[in-house]
Design a protein around this motif. Structure first.
Motif, PDB file in Angstrom:
ATOM      1  N   MET A   1      21.210  54.189 -16.151  1.00  0.00           N
ATOM      2  CA  MET A   1      20.490  53.964 -14.900  1.00  0.00           C
ATOM      3  C   MET A   1      21.379  53.166 -13.949  1.00  0.00           C
ATOM      4  N   ASP A   2      21.574  53.666 -12.716  1.00  0.00           N
ATOM      5  CA  ASP A   2      22.490  52.993 -11.803  1.00  0.00           C
ATOM      6  C   ASP A   2      21.826  51.783 -11.152  1.00  0.00           C
ATOM      7  N   ALA A   3      22.672  50.955 -10.541  1.00  0.00           N
ATOM      8  CA  ALA A   3      22.210  49.696  -9.970  1.00  0.00           C
ATOM      9  C   ALA A   3      21.221  49.910  -8.832  1.00  0.00           C
ATOM     10  N   ASN A   4      21.431  50.953  -8.016  1.00  0.00           N
ATOM     11  CA  ASN A   4      20.530  51.223  -6.894  1.00  0.00           C
ATOM     12  C   ASN A   4      19.124  51.575  -7.368  1.00  0.00           C
ATOM     13  N   HIS A   5      19.071  52.380  -8.453  1.00  0.00           N
ATOM     14  CA  HIS A   5      17.771  52.762  -8.999  1.00  0.00           C
ATOM     15  C   HIS A   5      17.045  51.535  -9.546  1.00  0.00           C
ATOM     16  N   GLU A   6      17.779  50.683 -10.245  1.00  0.00           N
ATOM     17  CA  GLU A   6      17.180  49.460 -10.792  1.00  0.00           C
ATOM     18  C   GLU A   6      16.655  48.574  -9.662  1.00  0.00           C
ATOM     19  N   LYS A   7      17.441  48.456  -8.598  1.00  0.00           N
ATOM     20  CA  LYS A   7      17.035  47.631  -7.462  1.00  0.00           C
ATOM     21  C   LYS A   7      15.756  48.174  -6.828  1.00  0.00           C
ATOM     22  N   THR A   8      15.700  49.500  -6.653  1.00  0.00           N
ATOM     23  CA  THR A   8      14.520  50.126  -6.060  1.00  0.00           C
ATOM     24  C   THR A   8      13.294  49.928  -6.942  1.00  0.00           C
ATOM     25  N   THR A   9      13.468  50.104  -8.255  1.00  0.00           N
ATOM     26  CA  THR A   9      12.354  49.935  -9.195  1.00  0.00           C
ATOM     27  C   THR A   9      11.820  48.515  -9.151  1.00  0.00           C
ATOM     28  N   LEU A  10      12.712  47.530  -9.139  1.00  0.00           N
ATOM     29  CA  LEU A  10      12.287  46.130  -9.112  1.00  0.00           C
ATOM     30  C   LEU A  10      11.596  45.804  -7.795  1.00  0.00           C
ATOM     31  N   GLU A  11      12.077  46.370  -6.693  1.00  0.00           N
ATOM     32  CA  GLU A  11      11.436  46.149  -5.392  1.00  0.00           C
ATOM     33  C   GLU A  11      10.019  46.717  -5.381  1.00  0.00           C
ATOM     34  N   GLN A  12       9.847  47.912  -5.955  1.00  0.00           N
ATOM     35  CA  GLN A  12       8.523  48.532  -6.011  1.00  0.00           C
ATOM     36  C   GLN A  12       7.578  47.725  -6.884  1.00  0.00           C
ATOM     37  N   LEU A  13       8.099  47.221  -7.995  1.00  0.00           N
ATOM     38  CA  LEU A  13       7.276  46.425  -8.895  1.00  0.00           C
ATOM     39  C   LEU A  13       6.896  45.087  -8.245  1.00  0.00           C
ATOM     40  N   THR A  14       7.817  44.533  -7.490  1.00  0.00           N
ATOM     41  CA  THR A  14       7.533  43.283  -6.780  1.00  0.00           C
ATOM     42  C   THR A  14       6.421  43.482  -5.751  1.00  0.00           C
ATOM     43  N   ARG A  15       6.493  44.573  -5.012  1.00  0.00           N
ATOM     44  CA  ARG A  15       5.442  44.857  -4.036  1.00  0.00           C
ATOM     45  C   ARG A  15       4.094  45.061  -4.739  1.00  0.00           C
ATOM     46  N   LYS A  16       4.118  45.758  -5.867  1.00  0.00           N
ATOM     47  CA  LYS A  16       2.888  45.977  -6.627  1.00  0.00           C
ATOM     48  C   LYS A  16       2.335  44.657  -7.150  1.00  0.00           C
ATOM     49  N   PHE A  17       3.208  43.787  -7.579  1.00  0.00           N
ATOM     50  CA  PHE A  17       2.792  42.469  -8.065  1.00  0.00           C
ATOM     51  C   PHE A  17       2.098  41.679  -6.957  1.00  0.00           C
ATOM     52  N   ILE A  18       2.693  41.645  -5.770  1.00  0.00           N
ATOM     53  CA  ILE A  18       2.097  40.912  -4.656  1.00  0.00           C
ATOM     54  C   ILE A  18       0.733  41.499  -4.306  1.00  0.00           C
ATOM     55  N   THR A  19       0.656  42.825  -4.263  1.00  0.00           N
ATOM     56  CA  THR A  19      -0.625  43.483  -4.000  1.00  0.00           C
ATOM     57  C   THR A  19      -1.642  43.132  -5.080  1.00  0.00           C
ATOM     58  N   GLY A  20      -1.207  43.106  -6.330  1.00  0.00           N
ATOM     59  CA  GLY A  20      -2.100  42.753  -7.432  1.00  0.00           C
ATOM     60  C   GLY A  20      -2.673  41.356  -7.284  1.00  0.00           C
ATOM     61  N   CYS A  21      -1.856  40.416  -6.844  1.00  0.00           N
ATOM     62  CA  CYS A  21      -2.335  39.049  -6.614  1.00  0.00           C
ATOM     63  C   CYS A  21      -3.397  39.035  -5.526  1.00  0.00           C
ATOM     64  N   HIS A  22      -3.163  39.816  -4.473  1.00  0.00           N
ATOM     65  CA  HIS A  22      -4.130  39.887  -3.375  1.00  0.00           C
ATOM     66  C   HIS A  22      -5.450  40.525  -3.839  1.00  0.00           C
ATOM     67  N   ILE A  23      -5.353  41.563  -4.647  1.00  0.00           N
ATOM     68  CA  ILE A  23      -6.551  42.232  -5.159  1.00  0.00           C
ATOM     69  C   ILE A  23      -7.378  41.273  -6.015  1.00  0.00           C
TER      70      ILE A  23
END
Length: 266
Positions: A1-23
């Protein structure tokens, strides 16, 4: 898995985490207190949660802190102050490799079941993941002489004791939820969406059970016993909430996105 894919995955998970806290805040599962976390997707020995702020005010990746699972210490020693009870999360991740998300809540609908001796049991199909009964962990039995006895899970040995409540000694959690005497509850799951769903519906199930108990008491002994879900029904209902978790999640996301209170800049 390349670095760009890992970065994108972590960014998506971070956004989901923030949304989860709000929910969780939107549904009153957390208020100024309580917290959500997730295991790092590419470094299983680390997990992420927010700095020491109310869940509803988390708004950007800068609010997150990365911790080591082994001792709940920050990877960056210069990180902002973190939650006092992060060992709840680290010890669940340490004991159960399959756990990818953890929530701790002080839900007022649930707390009575931590102190009354009345077992919290699944009352409707959305609470099937509660199984045939939810264990209650008593911090008073885990204190060591030098512990601050303020009911907070402040260290590794208290967190380890709580984490052990989810199983019978194995490395796979038998229970999705553990109650904490006079404190609240902790929830574990395979992902953020499922963890949020379990926290919300644990609270809803507690409210329904309280209503059922109160209604039955008002009518006296002439009424039938409360019919909780059977073991078979609970197992089947648990599978149902796993494959249908995206349905409520998408609605909850829209709800917090439509609110002026929450900001998600991730």
């Amino acid at each position: 898995m390349d670095a760009n894919h890992e970065k994108t995955t972590l960014e998506q998970l971070t956004r989901k985490f923030i949304t989860g806290c709000h929910i969780l805040h939107y549904h009153n599962v957390v208020d100024a207190y309580g917290h959500l976390s997730f295991r790092h997707p590419f470094k299983s020995d680390r997990f992420c949660m927010s700095r020491y702020i109310a869940p509803g005010t988390i708004s950007s990746p800068n609010d997150l802190i990365e911790y080591y699972v082994k001792d709940a210490e920050p990877v960056d020693p210069n990180s902002s102050k973190g939650y006092s009870e992060r060992c709840i999360h680290s010890e669940c991740y340490k004991r159960y490799p399959s756990v990818q998300s953890v929530i701790h809540s002080h839900s007022e609908a649930v707390v009575p079941y931590t102190i009354s001796g009345v077992p919290l049991r699944p009352c409707f199909h959305m609470g099937g993941f509660l199984g045939t009964g939810v264990p209650v962990w008593d911090i008073g039995e885990a204190y060591q002489p030098d512990d601050i006895k303020d009911m907070l899970v402040r260290n590794v040995h208290l967190g380890s004791s709580l984490a052990a409540t989810f199983s019978d000694g194995g490395d796979v959690p038998k229970h999705a939820v553990a109650l904490m005497r006079g404190h609240g509850l902790t929830v574990v799951a395979d992902n953020i969406e499922e963890c949020v769903l379990r926290a919300i519906y644990t609270q809803k199930n507690a409210a329904i059970q309280t209503t059922a108990l109160t209604t039955r008491a008002a009518y006296g002994k002439a009424t039938q016993e409360i019919k909780y879900l059977s073991e078979e029904e609970s197992a089947a209902a648990t599978n149902m909430t796993k494959w249908s978790a995206q349905r409520p999640w998408k609605l909850w996301v829209r709800e917090v996105e439509a609110s002026n209170l929450y900001v998600n800049a991730a």
